[in-house]
Design an enzyme around this catalytic site. Structure first.
Site, short mmCIF file in Angstrom:
data_model
loop_
_atom_site.label_atom_id
_atom_site.label_comp_id
_atom_site.label_asym_id
_atom_site.label_seq_id
_atom_site.Cartn_x
_atom_site.Cartn_y
_atom_site.Cartn_z
N LYS A 84 31.41 49.02 35.80
CA LYS A 84 31.02 49.63 37.07
C LYS A 84 32.09 50.57 37.62
O LYS A 84 31.80 51.66 38.09
CB LYS A 84 30.72 48.53 38.10
CG LYS A 84 30.36 49.06 39.47
CD LYS A 84 30.14 47.93 40.46
CE LYS A 84 29.93 48.48 41.85
NZ LYS A 84 29.99 47.45 42.87
N ASN A 85 33.35 50.13 37.57
CA ASN A 85 34.42 50.89 38.20
C ASN A 85 35.06 51.94 37.30
O ASN A 85 35.60 52.93 37.81
CB ASN A 85 35.50 49.94 38.72
CG ASN A 85 34.99 49.09 39.86
OD1 ASN A 85 34.71 49.58 40.94
ND2 ASN A 85 34.82 47.80 39.60
#
Length: 164
Positions: A84-85
């Site tokens: 996600k990051n």
């Protein structure tokens, strides 16, 4: 002394991954942590992976909670955070120890092959990096503060080196 291809790891999703699968590839092995000051390096590692994987580079991240408890999550949390990051698409191992009695045998091999400052056979912190050539030899050890972009020349040299 065993070579790099004698080791097997467990992936973040619990599958066995023999390093023999990477024979002929240049490897960058990195101990990682999601809550470390160096965690942004995951993005730089992903950029290296995207740039050089077509030429034979493989990166494996090894989540480790031994340094300040900076990797407290379970496998699902680690995988979700990294994807996600930072868009991580390179391989991630199950959480391991890199130092001490429970250190993964692969990491014992790495620190024996390329000791740290003053011959230390310990990993000092998260994001210590080991570059392995296409023949399985440990070429270089990079300190945690060395950003992934600074590894490009070493990676390019390893990718261009003729096989022995």
């Amino acid at each position: 002394m065993p070579d790099i291809y004698d080791f097997s790891i467990e992936t973040l999703n619990g599958q066995p991954l023999p390093l023999a699968n990477y024979r002929g590839k240049v490897l960058l092995l990195v101990n990682t942590a999601s809550e470390c000051g160096f965690t942004a390096q995951l993005g730089g590692l992903e950029q290296l992976y995207q740039r050089y994987r077509g030429q034979g580079l493989e990166i494996i991240g090894f989540p480790c909670n031994q340094f300040g408890g900076q990797e407290p999550g379970d496998a699902a949390a680690i995988g979700q955070f990294c994807q996600k990051n930072f868009g991580v698409s390179f391989a991630l191992s199950a959480k391991i120890d890199v130092n001490g009695a429970d250190a993964h045998p692969l990491w014992r091999h790495l620190v024996a092959a390329k000791p740290g400052l003053l011959g230390s056979r310990r990993v000092k912190w998260n994001f210590t990096k080991f570059l392995i050539d296409s023949e399985g030899r440990v070429l270089k050890r990079f300190a945690p503060y060395v950003k992934p972009a600074a590894l490009e020349r070493a990676i390019e040299n390893a990718l261009q080196a003729p096989a022995a």
